[in-house]
Design a protein around this motif. Structure first.
Motif, PDB file in Angstrom:
ATOM      1  N   SER A 250      71.705  40.005  14.385  1.00  0.00           N
ATOM      2  CA  SER A 250      72.478  40.174  13.156  1.00  0.00           C
ATOM      3  C   SER A 250      73.075  41.574  13.091  1.00  0.00           C
ATOM      4  O   SER A 250      74.239  41.762  12.747  1.00  0.00           O
ATOM      5  CB  SER A 250      71.571  39.930  11.943  1.00  0.00           C
TER       6      SER A 250
ATOM      7  N   VAL B 141      70.582  39.518   3.482  1.00  0.00           N
ATOM      8  CA  VAL B 141      69.961  38.198   3.358  1.00  0.00           C
ATOM      9  C   VAL B 141      69.177  37.851   4.621  1.00  0.00           C
ATOM     10  O   VAL B 141      68.079  37.314   4.556  1.00  0.00           O
ATOM     11  CB  VAL B 141      71.029  37.128   3.065  1.00  0.00           C
ATOM     12  N   ASN B 142      69.752  38.157   5.791  1.00  0.00           N
ATOM     13  CA  ASN B 142      69.103  37.798   7.051  1.00  0.00           C
ATOM     14  C   ASN B 142      67.825  38.588   7.275  1.00  0.00           C
ATOM     15  O   ASN B 142      66.885  38.110   7.910  1.00  0.00           O
ATOM     16  CB  ASN B 142      70.060  38.035   8.216  1.00  0.00           C
ATOM     17  N   THR B 143      67.777  39.812   6.761  1.00  0.00           N
ATOM     18  CA  THR B 143      66.615  40.686   6.971  1.00  0.00           C
ATOM     19  C   THR B 143      65.512  40.422   5.961  1.00  0.00           C
ATOM     20  O   THR B 143      64.329  40.645   6.238  1.00  0.00           O
ATOM     21  CB  THR B 143      67.046  42.170   6.887  1.00  0.00           C
TER      22      THR B 143
ATOM     23  N   ILE C 161      74.617  36.057   9.759  1.00  0.00           N
ATOM     24  CA  ILE C 161      73.403  35.241   9.633  1.00  0.00           C
ATOM     25  C   ILE C 161      73.059  34.706  11.020  1.00  0.00           C
ATOM     26  O   ILE C 161      73.697  33.794  11.521  1.00  0.00           O
ATOM     27  CB  ILE C 161      73.600  34.082   8.636  1.00  0.00           C
TER      28      ILE C 161
ATOM     29  N   ILE D 282      72.567  31.115   0.564  1.00  0.00           N
ATOM     30  CA  ILE D 282      72.302  32.261  -0.319  1.00  0.00           C
ATOM     31  C   ILE D 282      73.363  33.340  -0.118  1.00  0.00           C
ATOM     32  O   ILE D 282      73.850  33.952  -1.078  1.00  0.00           O
ATOM     33  CB  ILE D 282      70.888  32.816  -0.053  1.00  0.00           C
ATOM     34  N   ALA D 283      73.731  33.592   1.153  1.00  0.00           N
ATOM     35  CA  ALA D 283      74.744  34.619   1.431  1.00  0.00           C
ATOM     36  C   ALA D 283      76.085  34.257   0.791  1.00  0.00           C
ATOM     37  O   ALA D 283      76.764  35.131   0.222  1.00  0.00           O
ATOM     38  CB  ALA D 283      74.905  34.782   2.945  1.00  0.00           C
TER      39      ALA D 283
ATOM     40  N   SER E 258      62.580  39.082   3.756  1.00  0.00           N
ATOM     41  CA  SER E 258      61.464  38.150   3.905  1.00  0.00           C
ATOM     42  C   SER E 258      60.405  38.491   2.869  1.00  0.00           C
ATOM     43  O   SER E 258      60.351  39.618   2.366  1.00  0.00           O
ATOM     44  CB  SER E 258      60.860  38.223   5.319  1.00  0.00           C
TER      45      SER E 258
ATOM     46  N   MET F  64      69.459  27.780   4.553  1.00  0.00           N
ATOM     47  CA  MET F  64      69.144  28.386   3.263  1.00  0.00           C
ATOM     48  C   MET F  64      69.718  29.803   3.181  1.00  0.00           C
ATOM     49  O   MET F  64      70.304  30.182   2.160  1.00  0.00           O
ATOM     50  CB  MET F  64      67.623  28.431   3.052  1.00  0.00           C
ATOM     51  N   LYS F  65      69.554  30.563   4.243  1.00  0.00           N
ATOM     52  CA  LYS F  65      70.077  31.932   4.220  1.00  0.00           C
ATOM     53  C   LYS F  65      71.589  31.939   4.137  1.00  0.00           C
ATOM     54  O   LYS F  65      72.183  32.767   3.429  1.00  0.00           O
ATOM     55  CB  LYS F  65      69.599  32.689   5.459  1.00  0.00           C
ATOM     56  N   SER F  66      72.223  31.013   4.852  1.00  0.00           N
ATOM     57  CA  SER F  66      73.692  30.934   4.799  1.00  0.00           C
ATOM     58  C   SER F  66      74.163  30.596   3.393  1.00  0.00           C
ATOM     59  O   SER F  66      75.125  31.189   2.876  1.00  0.00           O
ATOM     60  CB  SER F  66      74.190  29.876   5.784  1.00  0.00           C
TER      61      SER F  66
END
Length: 411
Positions: A41, A145-147, A34, A5-6, A149, A1-3
């Protein structure tokens, strides 16, 4: 999901920039950032930035040399290929000189993306700047994106204590990938989580390798509290030297031998005598490979106090010796455990500890030492723990830990 979104955010930024850059380079950089852990990261982002700067500088140098040099049409492509290949050596050696070898791959990627794909760009400065900017945008997007939450409360006022076997570990004596990632993430964010187990610190280290435990662990079924970071036994419940010699006398009178676990200068030393039993030989041969265990052949104790005695023999011998211990009052004076071996069918164990060497006693000591009033415990025995974990449901500890450590805030 994060990938995903990025990638979408990189497209959005490219549209806002009027497609002036090449979104592909932004997406590559974003995907590289990611990672499972935010700390990784950030490390990757630093590597990527350093690599991008080195590659961009040498790419610019090449474009300027190419612009100022007149090469005959027939030999231009071949000469360019030779020069580019030779400059790769310079790019790589630069990362070695500045002690950033981890950035060597990215330096080459950026360099080649500039010198191979520049085509007919009239302004080399603008081309290099756009490649550099594409990468930086991707890094910023990836880290962001990775950070990110959802806002969650962190319950750092709770001490979480989990059993190990049949609780956190699966059948293959390991954590699932999900549990590893999520547990480390929460530990990095400050979750006060530790382990309570019958295993020795050496066995626990081997099993929990890669898990970033910060708090002391309760090991040897509550006989010791061990600091994994400092390699120190913080608290121990031991059997006195006099009582230990009585136990050894009973063992030898029955023609048996045992493993005597002693702590000397924060080292676990296991005294033993060789026997003809094949299981004893196999056990010593396997366990002594660990740098955290020290097996020493010794005929008798001197002035040492013992953490615990361990005997392993065929089941009928263990049953008989347990009766000897009971007849001599040892089962009343000490904590004596008797159970079948899983690894050696037909064999059983006896382990003898100080009477006060219990997980509950050590848990209370740890709470007081760390200043906690509330605990949440995880285990497999009904009625003994706050959260009961059924065999096979090894992700339940981490699932429940997430619910209790970081409940989602109600907006």
């Amino acid at each position: 999901m994060k990938s995903a979104i990025a990638i979408a955010v990189c497209y959005l930024v490219s549209f806002v920039r009027g497609n002036s850059g090449i979104v592909f380079y932004s997406q590559l950089a974003a995907l590289w950032c990611i990672q499972m852990y935010v700390s990784n990261s950030r490390k990757n982002a630093v590597q990527r930035i350093i690599g991008t700067v080195i590659g961009a500088v040498y790419g610019l140098i090449f474009l300027l040399i190419e612009e100022k040099t007149t090469i005959s049409a027939g030999k231009g492509e071949a000469v360019n290929a030779l020069v580019i290949s030779g400059m790769i050596i310079v790019v790589l050696y630069t990362t070695v000189l500045i002690k950033k070898k981890q950035a060597s791959y990215f330096s080459c990627v950026v360099f080649l993306s500039i010198v191979v794909n520049h085509a007919a760009d009239s302004n080399p400065y603008l081309f290099v700047w756009n490649r550099f900017l594409d990468t930086v945008i991707g890094i910023i997007v990836g880290i962001g994106v990775n950070t990110f939450s959802l806002p969650k409360e962190k319950r750092k006022d709770i001490l979480f204590i989990s059993g190990l076997d049949d609780t956190l570990l699966g059948k293959n004596d390991g954590l699932s990938d999900y549990s590893k990632v999520e547990l480390n993430r929460m530990l990095d964010e400050g979750a006060n989580f530790t382990i309570s187990t019958m295993r020795t610190p050496a066995s626990l280290r081997e099993t929990m390798e890669g898990i970033r435990l910060r708090l002391p662990v309760i090991a040897m079924d509550g006989a010791v509290l061990y600091d994994l970071l400092e390699n120190v036994y913080v608290k121990t419940y031991v059997i006195s030297n006099g009582m230990s010699k009585e136990i050894l006398k009973l063992v030898h009178e029955q023609g048996l031998e045992c493993f005597v676990n002693v702590i000397i200068d924060d080292m676990l030393v296991i005294f033993y005598r060789e026997t003809q039993d094949p299981v004893h030989a196999a056990l010593v041969g396997q366990m002594r490979r660990s740098p955290w265990r020290n097996y020493v052949k010794s005929e008798a104790l001197h002035e040492e106090e013992v953490v615990y005695f361990m005997l392993i023999y065929p089941r009928e011998i263990i049953e008989s010796f347990y009766q000897v211990l009971a007849e001599n009052g040892m089962t009343d004076k000490l904590k004596v455990l008797k159970y079948d071996s899983v690894d050696y069918p037909g064999y059983a164990y006896i382990k003898i500890y100080n009477k006060n060497a219990t997980r509950d006693h050590m848990c209370q000591y740890l709470k007081k030492m760390l200043g906690f009033e509330k605990t949440v415990t995880f285990g497999s025995v009904e009625g003994c723990y706050d959260v009961v974990v059924r065999p096979g449901d090894t992700n339940k500890v981490v699932h429940e830990l997430k619910k209790r450590y970081e409940p989602v805030k109600r907006l």
